[in-house]
Design a protein around this motif. Structure first.
Motif, PDB file in Angstrom:
ATOM      1  N   MET A   1      -3.290  12.884  15.599  1.00 20.57           N
ATOM      2  CA  MET A   1      -3.250  11.707  14.754  1.00 20.57           C
ATOM      3  C   MET A   1      -1.795  11.591  14.223  1.00 20.57           C
ATOM      4  N   ARG A   2      -1.240  10.485  14.320  1.00 18.87           N
ATOM      5  CA  ARG A   2       0.074   9.961  13.839  1.00 18.87           C
ATOM      6  C   ARG A   2       0.185   8.733  13.565  1.00 18.87           C
ATOM      7  N   PHE A   3       0.714   8.262  12.329  1.00 18.35           N
ATOM      8  CA  PHE A   3       0.953   7.035  11.758  1.00 18.35           C
ATOM      9  C   PHE A   3       2.302   6.662  12.107  1.00 18.35           C
ATOM     10  N   ASP A   4       2.510   5.174  12.428  1.00 12.43           N
ATOM     11  CA  ASP A   4       3.729   4.585  12.686  1.00 12.43           C
ATOM     12  C   ASP A   4       4.974   4.882  11.407  1.00 12.43           C
ATOM     13  N   ASP A   5       5.751   5.573  11.728  1.00 15.03           N
ATOM     14  CA  ASP A   5       6.581   6.087  10.616  1.00 15.03           C
ATOM     15  C   ASP A   5       7.235   4.872   9.669  1.00 15.03           C
ATOM     16  N   ASP A   6       7.447   3.729  10.271  1.00 10.83           N
ATOM     17  CA  ASP A   6       7.840   2.512   9.766  1.00 10.83           C
ATOM     18  C   ASP A   6       6.716   1.595   9.171  1.00 10.83           C
ATOM     19  N   ALA A   7       5.487   1.997   9.214  1.00  7.86           N
ATOM     20  CA  ALA A   7       4.570   1.100   8.776  1.00  7.86           C
ATOM     21  C   ALA A   7       4.426   1.160   7.280  1.00  7.86           C
ATOM     22  N   ASP A   8       4.300  -0.150   6.824  1.00 12.50           N
ATOM     23  CA  ASP A   8       4.484  -0.635   5.402  1.00 12.50           C
ATOM     24  C   ASP A   8       3.121  -0.507   4.797  1.00 12.50           C
ATOM     25  N   LEU A   9       3.041   0.555   4.004  1.00  9.53           N
ATOM     26  CA  LEU A   9       1.574   0.656   3.571  1.00  9.53           C
ATOM     27  C   LEU A   9       1.309  -0.145   2.092  1.00  9.53           C
ATOM     28  N   ASP A  10      -0.052  -0.352   2.133  1.00 13.18           N
ATOM     29  CA  ASP A  10      -0.473  -1.323   1.061  1.00 13.18           C
ATOM     30  C   ASP A  10      -1.418  -0.292   0.144  1.00 13.18           C
ATOM     31  N   THR A  11      -0.637   0.132  -0.918  1.00 10.11           N
ATOM     32  CA  THR A  11      -1.231   0.851  -1.967  1.00 10.11           C
ATOM     33  C   THR A  11      -2.043   0.215  -2.693  1.00 10.11           C
ATOM     34  N   SER A  12      -2.342  -1.012  -2.886  1.00  9.42           N
ATOM     35  CA  SER A  12      -3.153  -1.491  -3.737  1.00  9.42           C
ATOM     36  C   SER A  12      -4.568  -1.393  -3.255  1.00  9.42           C
ATOM     37  N   GLU A  13      -4.796  -0.879  -1.975  1.00  9.82           N
ATOM     38  CA  GLU A  13      -6.201  -0.734  -1.607  1.00  9.82           C
ATOM     39  C   GLU A  13      -6.634   0.538  -2.172  1.00  9.82           C
ATOM     40  N   THR A 228       3.364  -6.249   9.333  1.00  6.38           N
ATOM     41  CA  THR A 228       4.187  -5.770  10.427  1.00  6.38           C
ATOM     42  C   THR A 228       4.272  -6.127  11.767  1.00  6.38           C
ATOM     43  N   GLY A 229       2.698  -6.570  12.169  1.00 10.51           N
ATOM     44  CA  GLY A 229       2.493  -6.647  13.452  1.00 10.51           C
ATOM     45  C   GLY A 229       2.020  -5.507  14.476  1.00 10.51           C
ATOM     46  N   ARG A 230       2.497  -4.179  13.918  1.00  8.89           N
ATOM     47  CA  ARG A 230       2.276  -2.955  14.657  1.00  8.89           C
ATOM     48  C   ARG A 230       1.165  -2.372  13.969  1.00  8.89           C
ATOM     49  N   PRO A 231       0.380  -1.791  14.825  1.00  7.51           N
ATOM     50  CA  PRO A 231      -0.745  -0.673  14.378  1.00  7.51           C
ATOM     51  C   PRO A 231      -0.217   0.417  13.110  1.00  7.51           C
ATOM     52  N   VAL A 232      -0.841   0.468  12.040  1.00 10.10           N
ATOM     53  CA  VAL A 232      -0.502   1.535  11.026  1.00 10.10           C
ATOM     54  C   VAL A 232      -0.941   3.027  11.874  1.00 10.10           C
ATOM     55  N   LEU A 233      -1.715   3.129  12.460  1.00 15.00           N
ATOM     56  CA  LEU A 233      -2.063   4.370  13.364  1.00 15.00           C
ATOM     57  C   LEU A 233      -1.369   4.182  14.643  1.00 15.00           C
ATOM     58  N   ALA A 234      -0.538   5.082  15.051  1.00  9.73           N
ATOM     59  CA  ALA A 234       0.125   5.153  16.192  1.00  9.73           C
ATOM     60  C   ALA A 234      -0.514   5.853  17.423  1.00  9.73           C
ATOM     61  N   GLU A 235      -1.119   7.024  16.980  1.00  5.77           N
ATOM     62  CA  GLU A 235      -1.920   7.695  18.149  1.00  5.77           C
ATOM     63  C   GLU A 235      -3.022   8.424  17.837  1.00  5.77           C
ATOM     64  N   VAL A 236      -3.983   8.499  18.339  1.00 10.73           N
ATOM     65  CA  VAL A 236      -5.164   9.132  18.047  1.00 10.73           C
ATOM     66  C   VAL A 236      -5.369   9.936  19.655  1.00 10.73           C
TER      67      VAL A 236
END
Length: 297
Positions: A1-13, A228-236
């Motif tokens: 499991m790996r996240f996109d390093d450049d993902a822009d996380l939304d901490t309001s959730e 960002t238009g990219r998936p937050v989760l890069a690999e499963v």
């Protein structure tokens, strides 16, 4: 499991309520001694709000802790943080799960309402009543929030015998958001048919939430983040899916009863057997289709 390093996380959730110690005014008592803890474990290992099973102390939901144990806004800005820090990983998982269900509802011409996850320690007040960490992660339909003590993931390994790992955590979070999807669809209330056992509404609701977790898993790496238009989760990986299946089995009613009671009583089940939980997660993962998650048919 790996996240996109450049993902822009939304901490309001995600809201961090760990710093306030849950609730003021002393320890909450829900059940007594080992028998009480076992009853809680059997009834509510990641399920729905404790009030639905009579497991609250009647506490005031407005007395929730509001202080923060850590500044998620500062620490959890990117996917790189989610790859290294536990609470940031939960933020990223929540973002990914809600990205998927938001899009799925939009494609069906329906509206998805966001649900926050509340991180707590020891005990917490909710609109469903007051609960301790003993009940495990749960979803409260009255306030549309998921409640999670991160220490549960250690318990999943040490008490329930799961192999654990980041994707086991993702499965748990996705299961809770499955309950939120059920709540929006009006099917969550079918858990309250007053019955227990293999054919009860409670079991069917829990198995459906497992299936919906599998649906998200199938689409997680192809669901774009709106910002960002990219998936937050890069690999499963296949190993991640096996970790989810292992966690699902570990919290099957039969496994829990055998571990804590030394016997299996299908007439008292509330979540389904290890085999059922694995099977319905697999249905969701294999098909990627929420319509195939009709556990009531």
């Amino acid at each position: 499991m790996r996240f996109d390093d450049d993902a822009d996380l939304d901490t309001s959730e995600v809201r961090d309520a760990r710093g306030g110690g849950g609730l003021p005014g002393g320890r909450v008592t829900v059940g007594g001694g080992l028998a009480g803890v076992i009853a809680l474990v059997l009834a509510l290992v990641f399920g729905v709000g404790p009030d639905q099973l009579g497991l609250t102390d009647g506490g005031d939901p407005d007395r929730q802790a509001g202080s923060s144990a850590g500044d998620l806004d500062a620490a959890c800005r990117t996917g790189a943080a989610a790859n290294t820090r536990d609470d940031c990983r939960i933020v990223a998982i929540v973002n990914s799960v809600q990205d998927y269900w938001r899009g799925a509802h939009a494609r069906a011409g329906e509206r998805y309402t966001d649900a926050r996850t509340v991180l707590f320690a020891d005990r917490v007040g909710t609109a469903c009543g007051t609960a301790t960490s003993a009940v495990g992660p749960f979803y409260c339909p009255a306030d549309r929030q998921v409640y999670l003590d991160l220490d549960f993931f250690g318990e999943l390994r040490t008490r329930f015998g799961a192999s654990g790992g980041p994707f086991a955590e993702a499965y748990v979070v996705a299961h809770e958001y499955g309950h939120h999807v059920q709540n929006l669809a009006g099917t969550l209330s079918r858990a309250q048919d007053g019955r227990q056992g293999t054919g009860s509404g409670a079991v069917r609701v829990e198995l459906q939430a497992d299936c919906l977790a599998g649906v998200w898993t199938r689409h997680a790496t192809t669901t774009p983040d709106e910002r960002t238009g990219r998936p937050v989760l890069a690999e499963v990986t296949d190993q991640d899916v096996r970790a989810a299946l292992d966690a699902a089995a570990a919290v099957g009613d039969d496994r829990i009863q055998e571990r804590f009671q030394g016997r299996v009583d299908p007439e008292s089940w509330t979540h389904g057997s290890a085999e059922q939980r694995q099977r319905w997660f697999s249905v969701g993962y294999r098909t990627g289709d929420a319509a195939r998650c009709d556990t009531f048919a």
